[in-house]
Scaffold this active site. Structure first.
Site: not given
Ligand code: UFG
Length: 323
Positions: A11, A36, A141, A169, A276, A278
């Protein structure tokens, strides 16, 4: 410049490749295509299919590319998966990364831009997160990316390889041609847009009891084109550096869903779920350092245009890259 891009079929990698080519650079994409997609590789780039865990093949590809710099995107990047399979993360992100640095040293390539992450900070003491905050990852990770950042220091001191680590971010949005299609989709925005496309009945909200204004997690969503721009500027930096990269703004999960309803004009059904594991409550970047040192500033601050670009891509590619 001639640039060797690992993970250039993913991506973020695919869109950075497109921007590098638009800026007149020559690009070789190195990717094993497990995450990819072949059709995400800009046809103007050369392609070497290979794996970071094959040091001979990697070195041969790097030499053949005649690279002057490397951009390193190839990695496993799912926090949840890293909690159940840490070996995969340390093998691919750390051992694979070490092979890359060794190959660079063998081939005399002295510059690398590294795709790092805010996950190296873990749960921050405060936001916005600037570069002076301690890095204390809370999952393998984030740890694997931090270990690679630390390795970079020594390859500079010992071998003179200059590096810029960019801690992203939440990357979001799309270019006109390339967008977000993960084989396992865990990210919020593409999952919400799948509901808008009618491919999923609802989107889960993971946690509604966080200490945030609406109880859901707050993240700093940065447009992928702004992120690509930071890579371009990083190429021009001579000394090694580490930068946090976000807009400095925060958007909650509920706000993302409302914005997606506004942009798509479609109702998004939600399912409130427990937290979720972490997930920190708030992750917001301070990008002051990259602003003052490289002159980087995001063109996209508001969330709607970021989602509009993602939606346009998903409408044109409802089944992603289809492989
Ligand atoms: N979330 C939902 N529903 C979903 C998917 C995500 O509520 O179906 C929430 C997650 O719990 C989180 C927020 O939306 O609070 C964002 O989640 P993402 O999975 O889109 O992104 P993250 O913040 O978890 O992940 C990003 C990067 C990772 C990095 C991480 C650091 O994608 O590579 O931030 O915490 F490691």
């Amino acid at each position: 410049m001639r640039i060797f891009v690992t993970g250039g079929a993913g991506y973020i990698g695919s869109i950075c490749v497109e921007e590098l080519l638009n800026a007149g650079h020559q690009v070789t994409v190195f990717d094993n295509l497990t995450e990819g997609h072949r059709s995400a590789i800009d046809p103007r780039a050369d392609f070497a299919q290979g794996d970071l865990l094959d040091p001979q093949g990697l070195q041969a590809a790097l030499r053949a590319a005649g690279a002057e710099a490397v951009m390193h995107f190839a990695a496993n990047a799912l926090v949840g998966e890293s909690m159940s399979n840490p070996t995969k993360y340390f093998r691919n992100n750390v051992t694979g990364g070490m092979h890359l640095l060794e190959a660079m040293n063998e081939c005399g390539v002295k510059k690398i831009v590294f795709s790092s992450t805010c996950a190296t900070f873990g749960t921050p003491e405060r936001v916005p997160i600037d570069e002076t905050l301690p890095q204390r990852p809370i999952n393998p990770y984030g740890e694997s990316k931090l270990i690679f950042e630390q390795m970079l220091r020594w390859y500079d001191e010992i071998h003179g390889i200059k590096s810029v680590a960019l801690r992203y971010f939440n990357a979001a949005g799309a270019s006109a041609r390339f967008g977000e299609d993960h084989r396992i989709e865990t990210h919020l925005i593409p999952n919400v847009l799948k509901v808008a496309l009618g491919q999923k009945p609802n989107v889960s909200i993971f946690g509604t009891d966080y200490e945030t204004p609406d109880g859901t997690c707050v993240r700093d969503y940065i447009h992928i084109l702004d992120l690509a721009q930071a890579h371009m500027l990083a190429l021009g930096r001579e000394a090694s550096a580490k930068y946090n990269l976000g807009t400095g703004g925060g958007t909650s999960v509920r706000e993302i869903i409302t914005a997606c309803e506004r942009v798509t004009g479609r109702k998004i059904e939600v399912l409130e779920q427990p937290r979720r594991s972490g997930d920190p409550a708030r992750l917001i970047a301070s990008s002051e350092r990259i602003h003052s040192e490289l002159g980087w500033a995001p063109k996209f601050q508001a969330i709607d245009p970021i989602i509009e670009s993602a939606w346009a891509w998903h409408l044109r590619h409802p089944n992603g890259y289809g492989d």
